[in-house]
Design a protein around this motif. Structure first.
Motif, mmCIF file in Angstrom:
data_model
loop_
_atom_site.group_PDB
_atom_site.id
_atom_site.type_symbol
_atom_site.label_atom_id
_atom_site.label_comp_id
_atom_site.label_asym_id
_atom_site.label_seq_id
_atom_site.Cartn_x
_atom_site.Cartn_y
_atom_site.Cartn_z
ATOM 1 N N PRO A 78 1.097 -1.171 0.329
ATOM 2 C CA PRO A 78 0.421 -0.196 0.060
ATOM 3 C C PRO A 78 1.053 1.320 0.446
ATOM 4 O O PRO A 78 0.165 2.380 -0.412
ATOM 5 C CB PRO A 78 -0.896 -0.216 1.514
ATOM 6 C CG PRO A 78 0.186 -0.736 1.796
ATOM 7 C CD PRO A 78 0.804 -1.577 0.888
ATOM 8 N N TRP A 79 1.548 1.410 0.720
ATOM 9 C CA TRP A 79 2.359 2.553 0.392
ATOM 10 C C TRP A 79 3.509 3.005 -1.036
ATOM 11 O O TRP A 79 3.363 4.234 -0.679
ATOM 12 C CB TRP A 79 3.349 2.457 1.454
ATOM 13 C CG TRP A 79 4.626 0.680 1.538
ATOM 14 C CD1 TRP A 79 6.006 0.786 0.759
ATOM 15 C CD2 TRP A 79 4.041 -0.872 2.778
ATOM 16 N NE1 TRP A 79 5.758 -0.096 0.755
ATOM 17 C CE2 TRP A 79 5.497 -1.432 1.840
ATOM 18 C CE3 TRP A 79 3.483 -0.494 3.367
ATOM 19 C CZ2 TRP A 79 5.211 -2.468 2.414
ATOM 20 C CZ3 TRP A 79 2.955 -1.984 3.654
ATOM 21 C CH2 TRP A 79 4.303 -2.603 3.008
ATOM 22 N N THR A 80 2.565 2.241 -1.566
ATOM 23 C CA THR A 80 4.095 2.403 -2.321
ATOM 24 C C THR A 80 3.224 3.524 -4.105
ATOM 25 O O THR A 80 2.421 3.867 -5.242
ATOM 26 C CB THR A 80 4.172 1.647 -3.822
ATOM 27 O OG1 THR A 80 3.842 0.756 -3.997
ATOM 28 C CG2 THR A 80 5.849 1.537 -2.771
ATOM 29 N N GLN A 81 1.696 2.868 -3.275
ATOM 30 C CA GLN A 81 -0.031 3.856 -3.778
ATOM 31 C C GLN A 81 -0.748 4.920 -3.615
ATOM 32 O O GLN A 81 -1.242 5.447 -3.951
ATOM 33 C CB GLN A 81 -0.773 2.593 -4.240
ATOM 34 C CG GLN A 81 -0.293 0.867 -4.425
ATOM 35 C CD GLN A 81 -1.189 -0.217 -4.141
ATOM 36 O OE1 GLN A 81 -2.109 0.223 -4.825
ATOM 37 N NE2 GLN A 81 -0.932 -0.976 -3.007
ATOM 38 N N LEU A 131 -1.025 5.375 9.237
ATOM 39 C CA LEU A 131 -1.835 3.840 9.725
ATOM 40 C C LEU A 131 -0.909 2.691 9.538
ATOM 41 O O LEU A 131 0.570 2.938 8.930
ATOM 42 C CB LEU A 131 -2.963 3.669 8.487
ATOM 43 C CG LEU A 131 -3.411 5.258 8.385
ATOM 44 C CD1 LEU A 131 -4.711 4.894 6.772
ATOM 45 C CD2 LEU A 131 -4.608 5.570 9.903
ATOM 46 N N SER A 132 -2.291 2.158 9.792
ATOM 47 C CA SER A 132 -0.362 0.207 9.722
ATOM 48 C C SER A 132 -1.102 0.109 8.400
ATOM 49 O O SER A 132 -1.641 0.320 7.515
ATOM 50 C CB SER A 132 -1.905 -0.536 11.264
ATOM 51 O OG SER A 132 -2.959 -1.445 10.574
ATOM 52 N N GLY A 133 -0.088 -0.966 7.927
ATOM 53 C CA GLY A 133 -0.461 -1.475 6.466
ATOM 54 C C GLY A 133 -2.140 -2.053 6.233
ATOM 55 O O GLY A 133 -2.155 -1.338 4.658
ATOM 56 N N GLY A 134 -2.315 -1.936 7.229
ATOM 57 C CA GLY A 134 -3.842 -2.957 7.048
ATOM 58 C C GLY A 134 -4.721 -2.349 6.399
ATOM 59 O O GLY A 134 -5.352 -2.283 6.029
ATOM 60 N N GLU A 135 -4.839 -1.165 7.974
ATOM 61 C CA GLU A 135 -5.613 0.233 7.585
ATOM 62 C C GLU A 135 -4.726 0.697 6.483
ATOM 63 O O GLU A 135 -6.209 0.884 5.156
ATOM 64 C CB GLU A 135 -5.087 0.860 8.781
ATOM 65 C CG GLU A 135 -6.166 0.345 9.372
ATOM 66 C CD GLU A 135 -5.384 1.475 10.913
ATOM 67 O OE1 GLU A 135 -6.689 1.447 11.999
ATOM 68 O OE2 GLU A 135 -4.456 1.934 11.173
ATOM 69 N N LEU A 136 -3.960 0.918 5.706
ATOM 70 C CA LEU A 136 -3.622 2.068 4.329
ATOM 71 C C LEU A 136 -3.564 0.907 3.129
ATOM 72 O O LEU A 136 -4.544 1.712 2.580
ATOM 73 C CB LEU A 136 -1.957 1.945 4.545
ATOM 74 C CG LEU A 136 -1.125 2.574 3.858
ATOM 75 C CD1 LEU A 136 -2.122 4.424 3.933
ATOM 76 C CD2 LEU A 136 0.483 3.088 4.347
ATOM 77 N N GLN A 137 -3.684 -0.473 3.546
ATOM 78 C CA GLN A 137 -4.261 -1.024 2.341
ATOM 79 C C GLN A 137 -5.557 -1.102 1.541
ATOM 80 O O GLN A 137 -5.863 -0.816 0.761
ATOM 81 C CB GLN A 137 -3.606 -2.510 2.287
ATOM 82 C CG GLN A 137 -4.298 -3.529 0.640
ATOM 83 C CD GLN A 137 -3.651 -3.028 0.002
ATOM 84 O OE1 GLN A 137 -2.846 -1.923 -0.187
ATOM 85 N NE2 GLN A 137 -3.076 -4.053 -0.862
ATOM 86 N N ASP A 156 -2.803 -9.216 -5.330
ATOM 87 C CA ASP A 156 -2.643 -9.950 -3.766
ATOM 88 C C ASP A 156 -2.966 -9.333 -2.502
ATOM 89 O O ASP A 156 -2.548 -8.607 -2.376
ATOM 90 C CB ASP A 156 -1.011 -10.667 -3.880
ATOM 91 C CG ASP A 156 -1.851 -11.543 -2.179
ATOM 92 O OD1 ASP A 156 -1.944 -11.447 -2.024
ATOM 93 O OD2 ASP A 156 -0.184 -11.602 -2.012
ATOM 94 N N PRO A 157 -4.383 -8.620 -2.926
ATOM 95 C CA PRO A 157 -4.957 -7.044 -2.150
ATOM 96 C C PRO A 157 -4.776 -7.478 -0.839
ATOM 97 O O PRO A 157 -4.756 -6.689 0.277
ATOM 98 C CB PRO A 157 -6.057 -6.730 -2.439
ATOM 99 C CG PRO A 157 -6.467 -7.824 -3.347
ATOM 100 C CD PRO A 157 -5.529 -8.985 -4.071
ATOM 101 N N ALA A 158 -4.539 -8.505 -0.328
ATOM 102 C CA ALA A 158 -5.323 -9.409 1.031
ATOM 103 C C ALA A 158 -3.641 -9.208 1.502
ATOM 104 O O ALA A 158 -3.942 -9.462 2.997
ATOM 105 C CB ALA A 158 -5.824 -10.055 1.395
ATOM 106 N N ALA A 159 -2.467 -9.103 1.168
ATOM 107 C CA ALA A 159 -0.714 -9.612 1.481
ATOM 108 C C ALA A 159 -1.014 -8.606 2.982
ATOM 109 O O ALA A 159 -0.759 -8.903 4.148
ATOM 110 C CB ALA A 159 0.101 -9.355 0.194
ATOM 111 N N GLU A 160 -1.830 -7.699 3.553
ATOM 112 C CA GLU A 160 -1.484 -6.778 3.687
ATOM 113 C C GLU A 160 -1.609 -7.090 5.289
ATOM 114 O O GLU A 160 -1.850 -6.235 6.547
ATOM 115 C CB GLU A 160 -1.275 -5.380 4.037
ATOM 116 C CG GLU A 160 0.438 -4.738 2.899
ATOM 117 C CD GLU A 160 1.546 -5.353 4.378
ATOM 118 O OE1 GLU A 160 1.138 -4.697 5.332
ATOM 119 O OE2 GLU A 160 2.888 -5.949 3.476
ATOM 120 N N LEU A 161 -3.361 -7.829 4.704
ATOM 121 C CA LEU A 161 -4.248 -7.764 5.707
ATOM 122 C C LEU A 161 -4.320 -8.963 6.822
ATOM 123 O O LEU A 161 -4.176 -9.339 6.589
ATOM 124 C CB LEU A 161 -5.550 -7.295 5.202
ATOM 125 C CG LEU A 161 -6.199 -6.219 4.011
ATOM 126 C CD1 LEU A 161 -7.159 -6.569 3.108
ATOM 127 C CD2 LEU A 161 -5.958 -4.893 4.650
#
Lengths: 249, 253
Positions: A78-81, A131-137, A156-161
């Motif tokens: 998410p952080w690159t998006q 935000l955390s990775g999951g929140e950010l995604q 793989d949209p749930a990789a950080e969730l």
């Protein structure tokens, strides 16, 4: 979106990342793509979404027809998006529709609906960087949904969730399809894919090697046969590592 | 610290163009005058600019760190190589006009650093985006400017992550100068490679989010451009024009 005998190679690559792929993605459907690392699933998404070779460079042969220019893509990281220009989640999510020049009221309405869909309304005034990775995604997915894409590709949209967040995200995909979006999602998570997609493509070495309903595709592998013999319930994982992880769990 | 520092000063609340206009005005003024005393008056004005926003303490340190090596170099070069008359500083003959030139160049550098670090500290990137969007500036230019203004804080955050990660893997940052130099490799290489790797995805993400769309973006919360803001910017313009008029009429500093 339709591909006919599509072959794609990245710049400088000796071998194509995608080989002779033909498929059609209809509006209102969820199509899953799965395969081992390096199988070509991410490349298929980039080509299907019209991003390769336009933004990646490289060469595409064969035929590609994309009937819409409203295409959204979500990556695993998410952080690159993030745009890097917004200091609140609301501004981040509103960025896309605002870029299209929609009226302010329409932008805020689309932003609110997307935040609600992803269950992140309560984060609207937070700084994305906090935000955390999951929140950010979830914010990133909301940002793409706010643009109301007709073709949504997710890598793989749930990789950080966490598991609950991943379940909620995958539960949203059929709902988006019911609204008319064509959804193409790549993931190694065959369990969630089997629950979500009405059609699954399995890729190996850049080729689509199996294509069909999840039950038929995911049950017809060597690993599935071993899993079945071991008494594991369907849907079966695609590789031995995932099978071992399932058994251990 | 280099970057935006949240605050409630008049400069923080002003239209984002106003602090940028003042900083640009100070830069132009620093070059409009040529006497050491006049240049250092501009430096004092830049310091006042920072103090009025409550960020003088924040910007002074990076300004000094950035300016100090150049000041030292300017003083040595102009002091030793400048013309007569000279004063003896111990065994060294130090050029008086050279020293004055070093004061002018060093003062200009100080004024520019103080002015623009203050503008960076008081202009919220998000408000600047909204202000430029409201004026119909193409997104490409907005992104180029704002990403440049925010590059230092972003790089600092990334460096912190890489330092933490490498220290967890046994990297030692202390020790002799040679050991410190060796430690740079495991920090710089991942910094550059990760930045390059992320560029593709970020370009894609911006493209998908309409970053390359033609037509005018919608400004959601454009900052108010008050009469006072416009008056300040006009005053800066008048001051700069007057300074250059004076300079070119031969009466300047």
């Amino acid at each position: 979106m339709a591909l006919d005998a599509a072959t794609f190679a990245y710049p400088g690559a000796r071998t194509p990342a995608l080989l002779d792929v033909s498929l059609a993605i209809e509006a209102g459907t969820v199509t899953g793509v799965t395969g081992a690392v390096g199988a070509g699933t991410s490349t298929l998404l980039l080509v299907a979404g019209g991003f390769a070779p336009r933004l990646t460079g490289g060469a595409l042969s064969g035929r590609r027809d994309i009937a819409t220019n409203r295409i959204g893509i979500v990556f695993a990281t998410p952080w690159t998006q993030l745009t890097g220009l917004a200091t609140t989640v609301r501004a981040e999510v509103a960025f896309g529709p605002a870029s299209l020049g929609r009226p302010r009221g329409s932008v805020l309405a689309a932003c609110g609906a997307a935040l609600r869909d992803l269950g992140v309304e309560h984060l609207a005034d937070r700084d994305p960087a906090s935000l955390s990775g999951g929140e950010l995604q979830r914010v990133v997915v909301a940002s793409v949904l706010a643009m109301e894409p007709e073709l949504l590709v997710l890598d793989d949209p749930a990789a950080e969730l966490d598991p609950a967040g991943a379940d909620a995200l995958y539960a949203l995909l059929p709902e988006l399809a019911r609204r008319g979006t064509a959804v193409l999602v790549a993931t190694p998570d065959s369990e969630r894919l089997a629950r979500t997609a009405e059609r699954v493509l399995v890729m190996e070495g850049g080729r689509v090697t199996r294509d069909g309903p999840p039950a038929a595709v995911l049950d017809d592998t060597d690993v599935a046969r071993i899993a079945r013999a071991a008494g594991c319930p369907a849907p079966y994982p695609l590789d031995v590592a995932a099978l071992v992880a399932r058994v251990v769990r | 610290m280099i970057g935006y520092v949240p605050g409630a000063s008049a400069l923080h609340r002003a239209h984002p163009y106003t602090p940028l206009a003042i900083a640009t005005g100070l830069l132009l003024m620093a070059f409009a005058v040529s006497a050491p005393g006049a240049v250092w008056v501009v430096v004092a004005a830049a310091a006042l600019f920072a103090a009025s926003a409550g960020v003088l303490g924040t910007v002074l340190r990076p300004a000094a760190i950035l300016a100090l090596p150049t000041w030292v170099l300017l003083t040595i070069l102009h002091g030793l190589l400048g013309g007569a008359p000279h004063v003896m500083l111990g065994p060294v003959a130090f050029s008086v006009p050279g020293g004055e030139r070093a004061l002018v160049f060093g003062g200009r550098l100080a004024a520019i650093l103080l002015a623009f670090l203050t503008a960076l500290a008081t202009v919220s990137p998000a408000r600047l985006v909204e202000a430029m969007t409201a004026r119909g500036v193409p997104f490409g230019r907005v992104y180029l400017l704002v990403s440049t203004l925010t590059v230092v804080p972003r790089l600092r955050a990334r460096v912190r992550q890489i330092v933490d990660a490498q220290q967890c893997r046994g990297l030692r940052l202390g020790g002799s100068p040679l050991a410190r130099l060796r430690a740079l490799g495991p920090l710089v290489v991942p910094l550059v490679l990760s930045a390059l790797a992320e560029v593709d995805e970020q370009a894609l993400a911006l493209d998908v989010r309409g970053g390359t769309a033609r037509g005018r973006r919608t400004a959601l919360e454009p900052p108010e451009d008050s009469r006072a803001d416009r008056a300040v910017r006009l005053a800066v313009l008048v001051a700069v024009v007057a300074a250059y008029a004076w300079k070119f009429l031969g009466a300047g500093g």
